[in-house]
Design an enzyme around this catalytic site. Structure first.
Site, PDB file in Angstrom:
ATOM      1  N   ASN A   8       0.874  -1.175   0.000  1.00 46.06           N
ATOM      2  CA  ASN A   8       0.000   0.000   0.000  1.00 46.06           C
ATOM      3  C   ASN A   8       0.907   1.219   0.000  1.00 46.06           C
ATOM      4  O   ASN A   8       1.478   1.580   1.022  1.00 46.06           O
ATOM      5  CB  ASN A   8      -0.890  -0.027   1.261  1.00 46.06           C
ATOM      6  N   LYS A  10       0.080   4.242  -0.393  1.00 50.56           N
ATOM      7  CA  LYS A  10      -0.605   5.442   0.120  1.00 50.56           C
ATOM      8  C   LYS A  10      -0.371   6.622  -0.842  1.00 50.56           C
ATOM      9  O   LYS A  10      -0.217   6.400  -2.036  1.00 50.56           O
ATOM     10  CB  LYS A  10      -0.142   5.765   1.541  1.00 50.56           C
ATOM     11  N   HIS A  95      -9.405   1.221   5.237  1.00 50.81           N
ATOM     12  CA  HIS A  95      -8.086   1.434   5.855  1.00 50.81           C
ATOM     13  C   HIS A  95      -8.241   2.425   7.015  1.00 50.81           C
ATOM     14  O   HIS A  95      -9.066   3.327   6.958  1.00 50.81           O
ATOM     15  CB  HIS A  95      -7.107   1.977   4.804  1.00 50.81           C
ATOM     16  N   GLU A  97      -6.623   4.890   7.862  1.00 51.94           N
ATOM     17  CA  GLU A  97      -6.510   6.312   7.488  1.00 51.94           C
ATOM     18  C   GLU A  97      -7.810   6.807   6.866  1.00 51.94           C
ATOM     19  O   GLU A  97      -8.192   7.961   7.032  1.00 51.94           O
ATOM     20  CB  GLU A  97      -5.300   6.501   6.553  1.00 51.94           C
ATOM     21  N   GLU A 166      -5.085  -4.642  11.088  1.00 51.82           N
ATOM     22  CA  GLU A 166      -4.082  -3.587  11.205  1.00 51.82           C
ATOM     23  C   GLU A 166      -4.365  -2.758  12.454  1.00 51.82           C
ATOM     24  O   GLU A 166      -5.179  -1.820  12.404  1.00 51.82           O
ATOM     25  CB  GLU A 166      -4.134  -2.662   9.985  1.00 51.82           C
ATOM     26  N   GLY A 172       2.447   2.713  10.613  1.00 50.13           N
ATOM     27  CA  GLY A 172       3.350   3.836  10.346  1.00 50.13           C
ATOM     28  C   GLY A 172       4.098   4.324  11.569  1.00 50.13           C
ATOM     29  O   GLY A 172       4.723   5.383  11.556  1.00 50.13           O
ATOM     30  N   SER A 211       3.570  -1.696  10.517  1.00 53.14           N
ATOM     31  CA  SER A 211       5.033  -1.659  10.668  1.00 53.14           C
ATOM     32  C   SER A 211       5.720  -2.989  10.349  1.00 53.14           C
ATOM     33  O   SER A 211       6.708  -3.354  10.995  1.00 53.14           O
ATOM     34  CB  SER A 211       5.414  -1.171  12.074  1.00 53.14           C
TER      35      SER A 211
HETATM   36  C1  PEP Z   1      -0.736   0.348   6.133  1.00 55.37           C
HETATM   37  O1  PEP Z   1      -0.943   1.528   6.003  1.00 55.37           O
HETATM   38  O2  PEP Z   1      -1.514  -0.469   5.644  1.00 55.37           O
HETATM   39  C2  PEP Z   1       0.441  -0.042   6.902  1.00 55.37           C
HETATM   40  C3  PEP Z   1       0.457  -1.238   7.412  1.00 55.37           C
HETATM   41  O3  PEP Z   1       1.439   0.881   7.042  1.00 55.37           O
HETATM   42  P1  PEP Z   1       2.889   0.637   7.717  1.00 55.37           P
HETATM   43  O4  PEP Z   1       3.452  -0.610   7.133  1.00 55.37           O
HETATM   44  O5  PEP Z   1       3.674   1.864   7.372  1.00 55.37           O
HETATM   45  O6  PEP Z   1       2.664   0.508   9.192  1.00 55.37           O
END
Ligand code: PEP
Length: 251
Positions: A8, A10, A95, A97, A166, A172, A211
């Site tokens: 992803n 983003k 998601h 976000e 998640e 992030g 992460s």
């Molecule tokens: C995501 O946004 O789906 C995600 C898992 O981000 P990150 O790997 O940066 O934590």
């Protein structure tokens, strides 16, 4: 069912930068890796170019969001019909976000899920608790609420979707859930899906996001109910993303 390892990106990478990445990544990912499905979700503006660059590869194209209507007066939105035309196969929905920055509610996520299925797209439905919810002991109830709402109306067809767990506090932040923390929730999700679908959940992958990087992927994927990853930050680097994929081999 093969593991799913999804990037992803983003709101990162211009069209030119996306193509540069894909060219490097294709050099790394020359050989088909058994039992692993790889997907890349670039920004909308790079979808067409990345899709063309992925032609004749096994790498799947994904979108990061979608509106549920086919067309009309919805300024700034992108429809399932538009995505299908670009050979998009996966759509990331709900998601954190989208939920927390753009106020997307469970009901909207559900409408989007139903729309993807209607149009032959495969949704990756993201769920996860905030730090506050975890500390209040609400992790499983939040995840259950989000999943039940998202798949409302397609409970028996749950094999048409994938779920990404998640935890919001891990996205992030550089702080990933421990393998045990993730496994506890993945197991709960598997049981929930099995029960609501009456056993029709075998083709639903439950992937972890938050992460994930080339250093922690191996320990996470060893867990029984972790069936792939949704990767943000680390997926922006072709070498790191490729390493995460290879960490999923033969576990
Ligand atoms: C995501 O946004 O789906 C995600 C898992 O981000 P990150 O790997 O940066 O934590």
């Amino acid at each position: 069912m093969a593991y799913l390892v999804a990037a992803n990106w983003k709101m990162n990478k211009t069209n030119a930068e996306s193509l540069e990445y894909v060219n490097i990544f294709k050099e790394l990912y020359k050989e088909y890796l058994p039992n692993i499905e790889v997907m890349i979700a670039p920004s909308f503006t790079a979808l067409e170019a990345v899709g063309l660059a992925l032609n004749n590869t096994t790498i799947k194209l994904g979108a990061q969001n979608m509106y549920f209507e086919e067309k009309g007066a919805f300024t700034g939105e992108v429809s399932p019909v538009m995505l299908k035309e670009l050979n998009v196969e996966y759509v990331i929905l709900g998601h954190s976000e989208r939920r927390h920055i753009f106020g997307e509610k469970d009901e909207i996520v559900n409408k989007k899920v139903l729309s993807t299925i209607k149009h032959g797209l495969r949704p990756i439905i993201c769920v996860g608790e905030t730090l506050e919810e975890r500390e209040l002991g609400k992790t499983l109830s939040v995840v259950e609420r989000q999943i039940r709402a998202a798949i409302s109306g397609i409970e028996r067809e749950v094999y048409l979707v994938d779920i990404a767990y998640e935890p919001v506090w891990a996205i992030g932040t550089g702080v990933n859930a421990t393998p045990e923390q993730a496994q506890e929730v993945h197991k709960f999700i598997r049981e929930l899906l099995n029960s609501v679908s009456r056993g029709n959940d075998k083709n639903t992958r439950i992937i972890y996001g938050g992460s994930v990087n080339e250093k922690n992927a191996r320990e996470l994927i060893k867990e029984k109910d972790i069936e792939g990853f949704l990767v943000g930050t680390a997926s922006l680097y072709p070498e790191k993303f490729y390493k995460i994929i290879t960490e999923c081999l033969e576990v």
